[in-house]
Design an enzyme around this catalytic site. Structure first.
Site, mmCIF file in Angstrom:
data_model
loop_
_atom_site.group_PDB
_atom_site.id
_atom_site.type_symbol
_atom_site.label_atom_id
_atom_site.label_comp_id
_atom_site.label_asym_id
_atom_site.label_seq_id
_atom_site.Cartn_x
_atom_site.Cartn_y
_atom_site.Cartn_z
ATOM 1 N N ARG A 142 30.711 32.655 47.580
ATOM 2 C CA ARG A 142 31.417 33.496 46.602
ATOM 3 C C ARG A 142 31.253 32.850 45.239
ATOM 4 O O ARG A 142 31.389 31.623 45.110
ATOM 5 C CB ARG A 142 32.903 33.568 46.982
ATOM 6 C CG ARG A 142 33.831 33.994 45.854
ATOM 7 C CD ARG A 142 34.239 35.437 45.977
ATOM 8 N NE ARG A 142 35.064 35.869 44.841
ATOM 9 C CZ ARG A 142 34.832 36.972 44.146
ATOM 10 N NH1 ARG A 142 33.826 37.780 44.454
ATOM 11 N NH2 ARG A 142 35.609 37.319 43.150
ATOM 12 N N LEU A 143 30.898 33.651 44.225
ATOM 13 C CA LEU A 143 30.951 33.167 42.845
ATOM 14 C C LEU A 143 32.276 33.674 42.314
ATOM 15 O O LEU A 143 32.428 34.890 42.146
ATOM 16 C CB LEU A 143 29.833 33.755 41.984
ATOM 17 C CG LEU A 143 28.375 33.662 42.426
ATOM 18 C CD1 LEU A 143 27.462 34.136 41.302
ATOM 19 C CD2 LEU A 143 28.018 32.245 42.820
ATOM 20 N N GLU A 181 36.980 32.067 37.046
ATOM 21 C CA GLU A 181 38.376 31.650 36.857
ATOM 22 C C GLU A 181 39.236 32.800 36.349
ATOM 23 O O GLU A 181 38.867 33.532 35.433
ATOM 24 C CB GLU A 181 38.415 30.524 35.818
ATOM 25 C CG GLU A 181 39.817 30.026 35.539
ATOM 26 C CD GLU A 181 39.838 28.994 34.422
ATOM 27 O OE1 GLU A 181 40.253 27.865 34.656
ATOM 28 O OE2 GLU A 181 39.408 29.337 33.311
ATOM 29 N N CYS A 182 40.409 32.948 36.982
ATOM 30 C CA CYS A 182 41.409 33.899 36.511
ATOM 31 C C CYS A 182 42.743 33.188 36.699
ATOM 32 O O CYS A 182 43.339 33.263 37.774
ATOM 33 C CB CYS A 182 41.346 35.191 37.320
ATOM 34 S SG CYS A 182 42.674 36.328 36.897
ATOM 35 N N CYS A 239 45.245 42.262 38.483
ATOM 36 C CA CYS A 239 43.827 42.256 38.883
ATOM 37 C C CYS A 239 43.754 41.970 40.381
ATOM 38 O O CYS A 239 44.779 41.896 41.062
ATOM 39 C CB CYS A 239 43.057 41.217 38.072
ATOM 40 S SG CYS A 239 43.668 39.541 38.329
ATOM 41 N N CYS A 244 41.814 39.275 41.531
ATOM 42 C CA CYS A 244 41.163 37.961 41.650
ATOM 43 C C CYS A 244 41.809 37.038 42.676
ATOM 44 O O CYS A 244 41.123 36.474 43.538
ATOM 45 C CB CYS A 244 41.132 37.264 40.297
ATOM 46 S SG CYS A 244 40.355 38.239 39.020
ATOM 47 N N GLU A 254 36.900 32.199 32.322
ATOM 48 C CA GLU A 254 38.148 32.978 32.283
ATOM 49 C C GLU A 254 37.958 34.267 31.474
ATOM 50 O O GLU A 254 37.228 34.291 30.470
ATOM 51 C CB GLU A 254 39.217 32.071 31.659
ATOM 52 C CG GLU A 254 40.565 32.682 31.424
ATOM 53 C CD GLU A 254 41.302 33.047 32.705
ATOM 54 O OE1 GLU A 254 41.516 34.259 32.911
ATOM 55 O OE2 GLU A 254 41.661 32.156 33.498
ATOM 56 N N ARG A 276 36.448 37.162 32.076
ATOM 57 C CA ARG A 276 35.038 37.621 32.008
ATOM 58 C C ARG A 276 34.303 36.957 30.840
ATOM 59 O O ARG A 276 33.508 37.577 30.135
ATOM 60 C CB ARG A 276 34.946 39.149 31.916
ATOM 61 C CG ARG A 276 35.432 39.875 33.166
ATOM 62 C CD ARG A 276 34.906 41.311 33.282
ATOM 63 N NE ARG A 276 35.293 42.160 32.199
ATOM 64 C CZ ARG A 276 36.428 42.876 32.143
ATOM 65 N NH1 ARG A 276 37.274 42.834 33.165
ATOM 66 N NH2 ARG A 276 36.685 43.629 31.104
ATOM 67 N N ASP A 320 31.511 42.396 29.535
ATOM 68 C CA ASP A 320 31.429 41.234 30.432
ATOM 69 C C ASP A 320 30.524 40.198 29.773
ATOM 70 O O ASP A 320 29.328 40.444 29.587
ATOM 71 C CB ASP A 320 30.864 41.669 31.799
ATOM 72 C CG ASP A 320 31.045 40.594 32.864
ATOM 73 O OD1 ASP A 320 31.205 39.416 32.490
ATOM 74 O OD2 ASP A 320 31.025 40.944 34.059
ATOM 75 N N ARG A 339 29.930 37.107 30.867
ATOM 76 C CA ARG A 339 29.598 35.985 31.756
ATOM 77 C C ARG A 339 28.087 35.792 31.922
ATOM 78 O O ARG A 339 27.322 36.735 31.836
ATOM 79 C CB ARG A 339 30.234 36.205 33.138
ATOM 80 C CG ARG A 339 31.710 35.961 33.129
ATOM 81 C CD ARG A 339 32.341 36.341 34.437
ATOM 82 N NE ARG A 339 32.373 37.767 34.659
ATOM 83 C CZ ARG A 339 32.881 38.355 35.732
ATOM 84 N NH1 ARG A 339 33.387 37.599 36.684
ATOM 85 N NH2 ARG A 339 32.886 39.657 35.846
HETATM 86 N N1 LIG Z 1 38.519 40.275 29.776
HETATM 87 C C1 LIG Z 1 39.224 40.603 30.864
HETATM 88 N N2 LIG Z 1 39.995 41.699 30.874
HETATM 89 C C2 LIG Z 1 40.723 42.028 31.962
HETATM 90 O O1 LIG Z 1 41.453 43.128 31.937
HETATM 91 C C3 LIG Z 1 40.709 41.219 33.091
HETATM 92 N N3 LIG Z 1 41.440 41.549 34.186
HETATM 93 C C4 LIG Z 1 39.872 40.071 33.066
HETATM 94 N N4 LIG Z 1 39.823 39.276 34.167
HETATM 95 C C5 LIG Z 1 38.748 38.347 34.404
HETATM 96 O O2 LIG Z 1 37.730 38.968 35.165
HETATM 97 C C6 LIG Z 1 37.046 37.986 35.939
HETATM 98 C C7 LIG Z 1 36.950 38.477 37.395
HETATM 99 O O3 LIG Z 1 36.145 39.613 37.450
HETATM 100 P P1 LIG Z 1 35.170 39.941 38.739
HETATM 101 O O4 LIG Z 1 36.058 40.412 39.805
HETATM 102 O O5 LIG Z 1 34.488 38.633 39.063
HETATM 103 O O6 LIG Z 1 34.208 40.964 38.240
HETATM 104 C C8 LIG Z 1 37.831 36.701 35.816
HETATM 105 O O7 LIG Z 1 37.179 35.869 34.858
HETATM 106 C C9 LIG Z 1 39.164 37.167 35.242
HETATM 107 O O8 LIG Z 1 39.801 36.157 34.453
HETATM 108 N N5 LIG Z 1 39.162 39.775 31.947
HETATM 109 ZN ZN ZN Z 2 42.016 38.346 37.545
#
Ligand SMILES: Nc1nc(O)c(N)c(N[C@@H]2O[C@H](COP(=O)(O)O)[C@@H](O)[C@H]2O)n1
Ligand code: ZN
Length: 350
Positions: free
Chosen positions: A199-200, A203-204, A215, A217, A242, A244, A276, A278
């Protein structure tokens, strides 16, 4: 001040730098068990002596056999020994990439063979020696430090991480480009040649540590770790990206905009970011360190599959990870599906 790294016995800290460390090196279909075996054998033109050394059970034994035949050493050995050593040390690291990662991770520390028995290859024990082996190692390090995947992350250290599901081994890395700290949690012994369940996980803090329901996560993190333990082996890369990739404070700003009606993509864009931000290229460095080339990837996110594939990792299978849907993240999950392409069953986001 950067301290010197002194090495000598292969079983000690930094022992992989020693020629006595076991590190198979294949040359013209012949497998030399260590660089010491090869180096000692090159002193002789007599093939029967070379073979005795090749078949020595340990590097110590290879060294001893060479001493037994000292009188039959090649006439020009003193002139060529430097080139022989440089060649075999380079091959040792070219062919044993785990050691190459460790070598590159020594950064710019001076490497010294701390040997009171040798003041040519080593430092003579009191620092007065020439340390020719250390110099070669530093040249080899300089060469590989510029090359992928060794220039992506530097391994720092490893320790046990007991969790509610089982005990993982935690490896800490520093991403060379950004200085960010990333983790690999390894459970069991991934079998070489078979795809590893991975899994990658970005961070959340809010979801992973503060039980947020905004979310999915935290729920995905827990399920991924549980799945890995149930399977008996696997790897979770915990990535310091963190929000995205926009960071925690900007994620709070994005949440504020979402509280006022924006969706998760619009919120990022209003703040001047891409949906995104990342980048997963450095994951190749972490996977290479762990000797993982093919994976079963737990994700719903197509970008993660593409990122690994583009970086030379064979994604053999996608394992869905649909977890933690609730009234607070309904809109968020729908936007991830509609705008970011996340692959959810209709049932999961209805
Ligand atoms: N920028 C941003 N806005 C939101 O509304 C969010 N919930 C998040 N969460 C970040 O998304 C990442 C996880 O996403 P995946 O499931 O891997 O696609 C993680 O970095 C959260 O902190 N970000
Ligand atoms: Zn999250």
């Amino acid at each position: 001040m950067v301290e010197d790294i002194k090495f000598y016995e292969p079983e000690d800290n930094h022992g992989f730098l020693s020629n006595f460390a076991l590190s198979p090196i294949t040359l013209s279909d012949v497998v030399w068990p260590s660089s010491e075996h090869y180096y000692q054998a090159q002193k002789f033109t007599d093939l029967s002596i070379q073979n005795k050394i090749l078949n020595a059970k340990t590097p110590d034994e290879a060294f001893k056999i060479s001493r037994d035949f000292a009188e039959q050493e090649k006439d020009d050995w003193m002139e060529v020994r430097g080139a022989v050593m440089r060649f075999i040390v380079f091959e040792k690291f070219r062919q044993n990439t785990y050691f190459t990662h460790l070598l590159v991770s020594t950064g710019d520390h001076v490497l010294k063979e701390h040997s009171h028995k040798d003041d040519y290859w080593g430092d003579g024990g009191d620092g007065s020696g020439r340390n020719e082996l250390g110099k070669i190692l530093m040249d080899v390090r300089e060469y590989f430090a510029k090359k992928e995947p060794f220039n992506l992350v530097h391994f720092v250290d490893s320790a046990k991480l007991p969790t509610q599901w089982g005990t993982f081994q935690m490896y800490g890395f520093i991403e060379v480009k950004t200085g960010k700290e990333h983790l690999a949690l390894v459970y069991g012994q991934p079998t070489s040649g078979e795809p590893t369940l991975i899994r990658l996980h970005s961070e959340c803090l809010t979801g992973d540590a503060l039980f947020s329901q905004r979310c999915d996560c935290g729920f995905q993190l827990a399920r991924a770790m549980e799945n890995i333990v149930k399977k008996g082996s696997g790897v979770l890369l915990y990535l310091k990206q963190e929000g995205r990739g926009i960071g925690l404070i900007n994620k709070i700003r994005a949440y504020h905009l979402q509280d006022e009606g924006a969706d998760t993509v619009e919120a990022n864009e209003r703040l001047g970011f891409a949906a995104d931000m990342r980048d997963y290229a450095f994951c190749r460095g972490m996977l290479s360190f762990l000797n993982i080339e093919s994976v079963s990837l737990m994700t719903n996110n197509p970008r993660k599959i593409n990122a690994l594939t583009d970086n030379g990792i064979n994604v053999v299978e996608r394992v869905t990870l649909q977890e933690g849907n609730n009234p607070f993240n309904e809109g968020y999950l729908k936007t991830k599906s509609a705008k970011l392409g996340h692959m959810f069953d209709a049932e999961f986001i209805k």
